[in-house]
Design a protein around this motif. Sequence first.
Motif, PDB file in Angstrom:
ATOM      1  N   ILE A  47     -96.934  87.497 112.693  1.00 53.39           N
ATOM      2  CA  ILE A  47     -95.883  86.803 111.945  1.00 53.39           C
ATOM      3  C   ILE A  47     -96.179  86.842 110.447  1.00 53.39           C
ATOM      4  O   ILE A  47     -95.299  87.117 109.634  1.00 53.39           O
ATOM      5  CB  ILE A  47     -95.737  85.351 112.438  1.00 53.39           C
ATOM      6  CG1 ILE A  47     -95.196  85.349 113.861  1.00 53.39           C
ATOM      7  CG2 ILE A  47     -94.831  84.545 111.511  1.00 53.39           C
ATOM      8  CD1 ILE A  47     -95.258  84.007 114.551  1.00 53.39           C
ATOM      9  N   LEU A  48     -97.433  86.591 110.081  1.00 56.57           N
ATOM     10  CA  LEU A  48     -97.814  86.625 108.664  1.00 56.57           C
ATOM     11  C   LEU A  48     -97.625  88.017 108.069  1.00 56.57           C
ATOM     12  O   LEU A  48     -97.154  88.162 106.937  1.00 56.57           O
ATOM     13  CB  LEU A  48     -99.263  86.170 108.491  1.00 56.57           C
ATOM     14  CG  LEU A  48     -99.557  84.695 108.757  1.00 56.57           C
ATOM     15  CD1 LEU A  48    -101.052  84.442 108.726  1.00 56.57           C
ATOM     16  CD2 LEU A  48     -98.829  83.800 107.792  1.00 56.57           C
ATOM     17  N   GLU A  49     -97.984  89.053 108.819  1.00 57.63           N
ATOM     18  CA  GLU A  49     -97.816  90.423 108.341  1.00 57.63           C
ATOM     19  C   GLU A  49     -96.341  90.759 108.148  1.00 57.63           C
ATOM     20  O   GLU A  49     -95.962  91.425 107.177  1.00 57.63           O
ATOM     21  CB  GLU A  49     -98.467  91.406 109.301  1.00 57.63           C
ATOM     22  CG  GLU A  49     -99.980  91.382 109.241  1.00 57.63           C
ATOM     23  CD  GLU A  49    -100.651  92.195 110.329  1.00 57.63           C
ATOM     24  OE1 GLU A  49     -99.982  92.540 111.332  1.00 57.63           O
ATOM     25  OE2 GLU A  49    -101.855  92.478 110.179  1.00 57.63           O
ATOM     26  N   GLN A  50     -95.504  90.298 109.079  1.00 59.42           N
ATOM     27  CA  GLN A  50     -94.066  90.542 108.951  1.00 59.42           C
ATOM     28  C   GLN A  50     -93.509  89.846 107.714  1.00 59.42           C
ATOM     29  O   GLN A  50     -92.732  90.430 106.950  1.00 59.42           O
ATOM     30  CB  GLN A  50     -93.325  90.057 110.196  1.00 59.42           C
ATOM     31  CG  GLN A  50     -93.571  90.890 111.418  1.00 59.42           C
ATOM     32  CD  GLN A  50     -92.947  90.277 112.664  1.00 59.42           C
ATOM     33  OE1 GLN A  50     -92.245  89.276 112.605  1.00 59.42           O
ATOM     34  NE2 GLN A  50     -93.220  90.885 113.810  1.00 59.42           N
ATOM     35  N   TYR A  51     -93.920  88.615 107.501  1.00 58.77           N
ATOM     36  CA  TYR A  51     -93.430  87.866 106.345  1.00 58.77           C
ATOM     37  C   TYR A  51     -93.907  88.499 105.039  1.00 58.77           C
ATOM     38  O   TYR A  51     -93.149  88.578 104.074  1.00 58.77           O
ATOM     39  CB  TYR A  51     -93.862  86.401 106.422  1.00 58.77           C
ATOM     40  CG  TYR A  51     -93.105  85.554 105.448  1.00 58.77           C
ATOM     41  CD1 TYR A  51     -91.817  85.140 105.729  1.00 58.77           C
ATOM     42  CD2 TYR A  51     -93.656  85.213 104.228  1.00 58.77           C
ATOM     43  CE1 TYR A  51     -91.098  84.398 104.823  1.00 58.77           C
ATOM     44  CE2 TYR A  51     -92.957  84.465 103.308  1.00 58.77           C
ATOM     45  CZ  TYR A  51     -91.668  84.054 103.611  1.00 58.77           C
ATOM     46  OH  TYR A  51     -90.966  83.326 102.708  1.00 58.77           O
TER      47      TYR A  51
END
Length: 63
Positions: A47-51
């Motif tokens: 999720i952090l990488e996507q954001y």
Amino acid sequence: MENDTHQEELTAAEISALWTSYLNDTMMDCGLRHFLTNVADEDIRSILEQYLAISKKSPKKVN
């Protein structure tokens, strides 16, 4: 036609809005990078990488 090179100065409110936007973007980038180096849960990492990828696509230059 006359060549008009006069530029309007920014108001205090406009400068404040630009500065706030810059601070928010910079802090978000630093925070995400910090969390990515310390996160153990792979679902949260994803999720952090996507954001982070989404935030990099947003315009950085203000005209």
